[in-house]
Design a protein around this motif. Structure first.
Motif, short mmCIF file in Angstrom:
data_model
loop_
_atom_site.label_atom_id
_atom_site.label_comp_id
_atom_site.label_asym_id
_atom_site.label_seq_id
_atom_site.Cartn_x
_atom_site.Cartn_y
_atom_site.Cartn_z
N PHE A 466 0.82 -1.20 0.00
CA PHE A 466 0.00 0.00 0.00
C PHE A 466 0.86 1.26 0.00
CE2 PHE A 466 -2.58 -3.37 1.65
CZ PHE A 466 -3.82 -3.14 1.10
N GLU A 467 2.12 1.09 -0.39
CA GLU A 467 2.99 2.25 -0.46
C GLU A 467 2.57 3.14 -1.62
OE1 GLU A 467 7.00 1.03 -0.63
OE2 GLU A 467 7.00 0.05 1.32
N LEU A 468 2.90 4.43 -1.49
CA LEU A 468 2.50 5.42 -2.50
C LEU A 468 2.97 5.00 -3.89
CD1 LEU A 468 1.22 8.20 -3.03
CD2 LEU A 468 3.48 9.20 -2.65
N TRP A 469 2.02 4.99 -4.82
CA TRP A 469 2.30 4.60 -6.20
C TRP A 469 1.70 5.68 -7.09
CZ3 TRP A 469 0.06 3.21 -10.88
CH2 TRP A 469 0.84 2.42 -11.73
N SER A 470 2.56 6.46 -7.72
CA SER A 470 2.10 7.60 -8.52
C SER A 470 1.89 7.18 -9.97
CB SER A 470 3.10 8.75 -8.46
OG SER A 470 3.21 9.23 -7.14
N GLN A 471 0.85 7.73 -10.57
CA GLN A 471 0.54 7.42 -11.96
C GLN A 471 0.24 8.74 -12.68
OE1 GLN A 471 -3.19 5.46 -12.62
NE2 GLN A 471 -2.60 4.67 -14.63
N GLU A 472 0.90 8.95 -13.79
CA GLU A 472 0.63 10.14 -14.60
C GLU A 472 -0.50 9.81 -15.58
OE1 GLU A 472 3.56 13.32 -16.38
OE2 GLU A 472 3.34 11.68 -17.81
N VAL A 473 -1.56 10.58 -15.51
CA VAL A 473 -2.74 10.35 -16.34
C VAL A 473 -2.73 11.33 -17.50
CG1 VAL A 473 -5.26 10.32 -16.41
CG2 VAL A 473 -4.05 9.52 -14.36
N ARG A 474 -2.79 10.80 -18.71
CA ARG A 474 -2.82 11.62 -19.92
C ARG A 474 -4.04 11.24 -20.76
NH1 ARG A 474 1.38 14.67 -21.54
NH2 ARG A 474 3.27 14.64 -20.26
N GLY A 475 -4.36 12.09 -21.69
CA GLY A 475 -5.45 11.80 -22.61
C GLY A 475 -6.83 12.02 -22.02
N ARG A 476 -6.91 12.63 -20.86
CA ARG A 476 -8.20 12.93 -20.23
C ARG A 476 -8.29 14.42 -19.92
NH1 ARG A 476 -11.30 8.70 -18.50
NH2 ARG A 476 -10.32 6.62 -18.43
N SER A 477 -9.52 14.91 -19.98
CA SER A 477 -9.78 16.29 -19.62
C SER A 477 -10.42 16.34 -18.24
CB SER A 477 -10.72 16.93 -20.64
OG SER A 477 -12.03 16.39 -20.50
N GLU A 478 -10.67 17.54 -17.78
CA GLU A 478 -11.50 17.69 -16.59
C GLU A 478 -12.90 17.17 -16.92
OE1 GLU A 478 -12.24 18.72 -12.67
OE2 GLU A 478 -10.33 18.89 -13.73
N PRO A 479 -13.44 16.24 -16.12
CA PRO A 479 -14.76 15.68 -16.47
C PRO A 479 -15.86 16.73 -16.44
CG PRO A 479 -13.64 14.33 -14.82
CD PRO A 479 -12.87 15.61 -14.92
N PHE A 480 -16.87 16.53 -17.26
CA PHE A 480 -18.08 17.36 -17.21
C PHE A 480 -18.94 16.85 -16.05
CE2 PHE A 480 -16.65 17.82 -21.57
CZ PHE A 480 -16.79 19.19 -21.79
N SER A 481 -19.30 17.74 -15.16
CA SER A 481 -20.05 17.32 -13.98
C SER A 481 -21.51 17.06 -14.33
CB SER A 481 -19.97 18.40 -12.89
OG SER A 481 -20.69 19.56 -13.30
N ALA A 482 -22.20 16.36 -13.43
CA ALA A 482 -23.63 16.09 -13.63
C ALA A 482 -24.41 17.38 -13.72
CB ALA A 482 -24.16 15.21 -12.50
N ALA A 483 -24.03 18.39 -12.92
CA ALA A 483 -24.72 19.68 -12.96
C ALA A 483 -24.51 20.35 -14.31
CB ALA A 483 -24.22 20.58 -11.83
N GLU A 484 -23.29 20.27 -14.85
CA GLU A 484 -23.02 20.88 -16.16
C GLU A 484 -23.80 20.17 -17.26
OE1 GLU A 484 -18.46 22.48 -15.34
OE2 GLU A 484 -18.80 20.44 -16.08
N ILE A 485 -23.96 18.86 -17.14
CA ILE A 485 -24.73 18.13 -18.14
C ILE A 485 -26.20 18.52 -18.06
CG2 ILE A 485 -25.49 15.82 -18.83
CD1 ILE A 485 -22.71 14.81 -17.94
N ARG A 486 -26.72 18.71 -16.83
CA ARG A 486 -28.11 19.16 -16.70
C ARG A 486 -28.29 20.55 -17.29
NH1 ARG A 486 -27.97 16.31 -11.71
NH2 ARG A 486 -27.26 18.18 -10.59
#
Length: 851
Positions: A466-486
């Motif tokens: 359970f030691e810290l394991w960092s992952q660089e995430v690419r190819g994704r944007s800030e998600p559109f929230s449920a409120a923004e979709i409404r």
């Protein structure tokens, strides 16, 4: 299966484990399954430890003789209160036929009555209502969401005593992140760590919705089987609602891999969905009493209600603003439909409600775009893909390449998409793009479980790291929230109305949208009303719902402290009459501080009986509070208080303010004004008259003679009160760690806040002598605050230990001046409860300096 090597191990192995049908319970309690006529059909193998009879001897016998008529009557009444398929009722401290005092949980599984029992806790019965009220008030006082989460974790840790309490929030992909934690010193932090969805299997998530509270008291304990394991139909007992349900071996191994000795979880359910958990870890075995666990479960439900209220308030504000922007957009486009061909203008309008980095408008096969968007040649393929799947609905994704693989070539500028269809056929779109957001996710260990056979057979083995394991995430944007979709749905309705020129199709679409909107508003209104009603029921009728929360709390604290001071003065003379002059002096000293010399008092020596003394304490507290805020004491004026006895022996009191700002009658009567004008007539049968003279407030009071006694001392005419100001210290009094020994949860939390304000680096709390000794052995303290009375024991022995170690200490008590200390501790400072910033500062400053 001939060869285990051919067994396919995948992440659904855990999801398929029947954790609700393990056929065993944890050993700290027992279980009985009864028929509707109270015959015992099943019993846990450890039943003899609690009831003195072996399980095999109980099967087929009546539980009435086992528990006793009185206990069975109580349990039957609670069973009658069960409502809903997942309801569980509780009974605390019920004495059964063999004289044992037990806590019970009762629920139904079909026509089977399931009764679980455990020994009642030794701790004194809690005032659950008062505890929850105080805890809710502390949640309400938080300024932002982060502080709200952190305070929730802190409250649960104070309530349960676990080493670590985390607020764990689920994301849409099923993974979870620790958004807040409260933990004892020296065990590290899990804050912001993320755990993969596979750490909590699907069937466990379903049980979290059905049973919002779960405790594992000791991971090393052996489960106790339920006998018989299967009934006459061959079915095991369903333990979905069981309080004592045993633990999956896979989960036990998972906890051991983390070094956890006991765990507790409280579901946070918002709008019927599992929002997250209070996840509690202890690095040894721990089992809070059933009653304390039930209070924690209630707190979790209240926390979820307040969280839902906060989220709905933010949503309502956002959607109100979005509706206004939508109306402006509709009005502009209705006047000039050519604006739809202008992506720069439309993008500027839409960014007010749905933030984006680029916009494209696709109408009749033509495209106009602005900002960061895919290359022009990519739009035709994108629209074809949307036509094949969206079916006229809003489509949103934070990783467009998963839907359109070719989008991976330009996901650095347009990784996320919100597509708003604005026509039927051929389909036209407004496309909002968000660029790639490269971020580092901190996982609690490698989130990819190894597919291997484990010690429990052909099943997935829990990960050990359970030691810290960092992952660089690419190819994704800030998600559109449920409120923004409404909101996008709202914008879609508006744009369709313009594009279709108010045709029949547009009118129908608008009607359906309006119905959905009205349903949302009605549901929001319904839930908000329910929440407000619940909150209103938790506070006193005297609170002003329109007042600022902090001011209201301050006013209530002042009134409560005023009554406490009056109570102390009365009890100094064994609940006999106390001097009026002392009451006024005490109120002036406690509230007015340096302004107290501008209060001039004169009158004969008069004693007030306890009831009248408490009433007048509140009246003078409100008069001085109002004068310090709005009257003579807020400026450079003075207040003159004169009293006398008339011919009938009634006490006449005159309050006169001079030299302050011009007085205006209040526009409405608040609670403080009600106290001034109605307390004496209502409680004492006297009279009160208040006049708002322009030059200063005037008030006349008459206290009937039956509440008054004579004395031999007097205030000289026109004598100014001379007392020391109870002022807030102008510098930090403390620097290091402070030990606080206090057996009341809520009082301890308030004292902890005050000590931190006085400069304490950290505050270590202990509720008992044993816990205090352990803290002294493992830590070094600058000073200690000791509540003298700890229920069945006192803190004198702790004072002896601190004195021997050269650690300064102060005593705290609610017994006023009646407290008698042993000779060796007679010189120790004493703080009267309730704790205040000034009283603790005055007691601690000399103690720390003398070290």
């Amino acid at each position: 299966m001939a060869d285990s090597d051919q067994f396919e191990v995948d992440l659904t192995n855990c999801d398929r484990e029947p954790i609700h049908e393990l056929g065993a319970i944890q050993p700290f309690g027992f279980l009985l399954a009864l028929s509707t006529d109270w015959l015992i059909r099943r019993a846990s193998a450890n039943i003899h430890e609690f009831l003195g009879v072996e399980a095999g001897e109980l099967l087929g016998t009546s539980a009435i003789a086992l528990f006793g008529e009185h206990a069975v009557h109580t349990l039957r009444n609670r069973l009658a209160m069960l409502r809903g398929d997942d309801a569980v009722e509780r009974v605390f401290g019920l004495v059964i036929a063999n004289g044992r005092r037990l806590d019970f949980a009762l629920h139904l599984v079909g026509d089977v009555i399931v009764i679980e029992g455990e020994n009642s806790g030794d701790e004194a019965a809690s005032d659950a209502g008062s505890a929850i009220r105080a805890m809710m008030a502390r949640l309400d006082a938080t300024q932002d969401t982060t502080a709200f989460y952190r305070e929730g974790a802190r409250q649960v840790r104070a309530l349960t005593g676990f080493d670590r309490v985390m607020v764990y929030r689920f994301d849409r992909d099923g993974s979870g992140v620790v958004v807040a934690e409260a933990a004892r010193a020296g065990i590290g932090s899990f804050l912001d760590l993320r755990y993969p969805a596979s750490d909590i299997p699907q069937q466990a998530r379903k049980l979290y919705l059905r049973t919002p509270f779960r405790i594992i008291a000791d991971v090393e304990a052996d489960p106790v089987p339920i006998l018989p394991r299967r009934d006459e139909t061959g079915a095991p007992i369903d333990l979905s609602l069981s309080v004592l349900r045993s633990v999956s071996p896979i989960h036990i191994e998972y906890l051991k891999n983390m070094g956890v000795g006991a765990s507790l979880s409280i579901s946070i359910i918002v709008e019927g969905q599992l929002w997250g958990l209070f996840a509690c870890h202890h690095y040894g075995h721990r089992r809070p009493s059933f009653e304390r666990r039930s209070i924690a479960e209630l707190f979790g439900q209240m926390f979820a209600l307040k969280l839902e209220s906060r989220e709905r308030k933010a949503l309502q504000s956002y959607e109100t603003s979005a509706r206004a922007s939508s109306d402006r957009l509709l009005a502009a486009v209705a006047g000039d439909s050519g604006l739809l061909d202008n992506p720069d203008w439309l993008g500027a309008m839409l960014r007010e409600t749905v933030p984006c980095d680029g916009i494209a408008i696709w109408i009749d096969g033509k495209c106009a775009h602005s900002g960061l968007t895919p290359p022009p040649e990519a739009f035709a393929a994108l629209v074809r893909r949307l036509n094949a799947m969206a079916a006229g609905r809003i489509f949103a994704t934070d990783r467009l390449a998963e839907t359109l693989p070719a989008a991976g070539a330009w996901d650095d500028v347009a990784a996320g998409l919100l597509a708003i269809p604005i026509s039927r056929s051929p389909r036209d779109y407004v496309l909002l793009f968000r660029q790639e957001k490269v971020r580092t996710v901190k996982w609690a260990g490698d989130p990819h479980k190894p597919a291997q056979l484990g010690p429990h057979g052909p099943r997935l083995t829990p990960r050990k790291s359970f030691e810290l394991w960092s992952q660089e995430v690419r190819g994704r944007s800030e998600p559109f929230s449920a409120a923004e979709i409404r909101v996008a749905e709202m914008l879609r309705a508006s744009l369709i109305e313009v594009v279709l020129r108010l045709s029949d199709d547009a009118q129908e679409e608008r009607r359906r949208f309006s119905e959905r909107q009205e349903l949302l508003i009605a549901e929001l209104n319904h839930r908000v009303r329910n929440i407000l009603s619940l909150i209103r029921g938790l506070v006193r009728q005297s609170l002003d719902p329109d007042a600022d929360t902090r001011n209201t709390i301050a006013l209530l604290e002042g009134r409560i402290e005023s009554l406490a001071r009056a109570h102390d003065q009365i009890t100094q003379d064994n609940w006999s009459a106390a001097p009026l002059g002392r009451l006024i002096e005490t109120e002036a000293a406690a509230y007015l501080g340096g302004k107290s010399r501008r209060l001039v008092c004169s009158g004969p020596a008069v004693l007030l009986h306890p009831n009248a003394f408490s009433t007048l304490a509140l009246v003078f507290h409100e008069l001085m509070t109002n004068s310090a805020k709005y009257g003579a004491l807020s400026d450079n004026g003075t207040v003159q208080v004169e009293w006398r006895l008339d011919d009938d022996g009634d006490l006449r009191i005159d309050w006169r303010e001079h030299g302050g700002p011009a007085v205006k009658p209040p526009k409405r009567q608040g609670f403080g004004t009600t106290i001034i004008q109605r307390s004496i007539p209502y409680d004492l049968g006297g009279r009160a008259e208040v006049r708002y003279a322009l030059t200063g407030l005037e008030a006349d009071f008459c206290v009937p003679a039956r509440h008054v006694a004579a004395s031999n001392s007097a205030h000289g005419p026109g004598a100014a009160i001379s007392i020391s100001a109870d002022a807030v210290p102008d510098r930090a009094v403390l620097r290091g760690a402070v030990l606080l020994v206090e057996d009341s949860l809520i009082i301890a939390m308030d004292a902890e806040d005050i000590l931190v304000r006085l400069g304490a680096e950290r505050v270590v709390t202990a509720a008992s002598i044993g816990q205090a000794r352990r803290e002294i052995e493992r830590d070094t303290f600058e000073v200690a605050v000791l509540d003298v009375n700890l229920g069945n024991e006192t803190s004198i022995t702790i004072a002896d230990t601190l004195r021997a170690g050269g650690v300064p200490y102060v005593f705290a008590t609610g017994y006023g001046e009646q407290l008698r200390l042993p000779p060796e501790h007679e010189g120790a400072p004493i703080v009267q409860k309730p704790y205040t910033l000034a009283s603790l500062a005055q007691a601690l400053a000399p103690a720390v300096r003398a070290r």
